[in-house]
Design a protein around this motif. Structure first.
Motif: not given
Length: 332
Positions: A117-122
């Motif tokens: 999740e830390a790499d997601d755009d959202d």
């Protein structure tokens, strides 16, 4: 998680798969990757079908079960380099540690990357999205008809049926993870650029509960030319030929990108007749720019509106899957 020391605790048993031996073995030239990836946006759930992650008790067998060389000996030089990208979640880091400690410690592996999740755009998607939003996204994608190809029209019916979604323990987290492989690939690409590091001979893209037999992988790949732009799937799923002539990789078995295919994905594209942007960048064009530009002009999945000259295929795919947030589904 990248390149940190793995934990010393015993490793949990993970789902075992062969690097190139799934229910089918296949390789495609990357010239077809754009169409395949767009289609996979609607069937990526195959990579996240409910799987029982059994964890066997430690039997004291140690790393020798995974790698033949005793820990006290130096591993022989690897015939090629491998990087690993594991798509995971911040709540499943123990699986990442297990992967890194086992097949991720093979002598051919240079880097172990992860995407969470830390790499997601959202990155707040999994916190802000509701189950009602998930149902709306499914309904929108399954009913979409405007501006899509025949292949996409056929495949949309396979996308995330609501009864199936409602049985998942975390349908919200599953949906938010859909763009994550592409965020992970961009992360890997950027790390190469920052460290002035060439792409590896092979990049393994897989889920956090997958296991690769690296000795088998080495035997299958040591005589191959990694500069050949190929993408190899552990398992290929073929649609009934009388309905549609289309094959896509079953993501849960992992995907192997050769160095040639990574270069193909990472290199900028110039399409003077169709590309947006204020000016055409002064850069060396893609080796297959004509074929890619012809493909883009067909606008198979409505991707043309996102393309700007100087983008790579990876940049375009990432833009396509992140342009609209799931939580804004009411505005689609």
């Amino acid at each position: 998680m990248e390149n940190e020391n793995p934990p010393s605790s015993p490793v949990s048993k993970q789902k075992k798969i062969s690097s190139t031996r799934g229910c089918f073995k296949g390789a495609k030239r990357v010239q077809y990757i754009l169409t395949a990836v767009y289609a996979c946006l609607f069937v990526w759930e195959a990579a996240y079908l409910p799987r029982s992650i059994s964890r066997a008790r430690s039997s004291g067998r140690g790393d020798r079960d995974y790698f033949p060389s005793p820990p006290s000996e130096s591993p022989p030089p690897a015939p090629f380099s491998v990087d690993i990208l594991s798509v995971s979640s911040v709540g499943r880091t123990e699986l990442l540690h297990a992967q890194k400690r086992t097949f991720g410690s093979h002598g051919s592996v240079r880097n172990f990357f992860n995407a969470t999740e830390a790499d997601d755009d959202d990155p707040k998607c999994h916190e802000d999205l509701t189950m009602d939003d998930v149902r709306k996204v499914s309904d929108f994608c399954r009913r979409r008809t405007k501006g899509i190809s025949r292949e996409m029209f056929f495949l949309r019916g396979m996308y995330a049926r609501v009864p199936w979604l409602e049985k998942k323990p975390d349908a919200v987290g599953w949906l938010c993870a859909m763009p994550r492989p592409y965020a992970g690939l961009r992360k890997v690409r950027d790390r190469y650029r920052e460290g002035r590091q060439e792409p590896p001979d092979y990049l393994l893209l897989l889920d956090d509960d997958s296991y690769y037999n690296m000795e088998s992988f080495a035997r299958n790949h040591e005589r191959l030319d990694s500069l050949e732009p190929t993408v190899v799937a552990g398992c290929l799923v073929r649609q009934p030929i009388h309905q549609i002539n289309f094959t896509f990789p079953f993501g849960g078995f992992g995907t192997v990108f050769s160095k040639g295919s990574l270069n193909y994905l990472f290199h900028p594209i110039i399409c003077p007749d169709i590309g947006g942007g204020d000016a055409i960048p002064m850069i060396a064009n893609h080796a297959n720019s004509e074929g890619i530009c012809n493909q883009l002009s067909q606008n198979v999945a409505g991707e043309l509106r996102y393309f700007q000259n100087g983008m790579s295929l990876l940049d375009l795919i990432h833009k396509y899957v992140t342009a609209d947030k799931y939580r804004d589904v009411d505005k689609w």
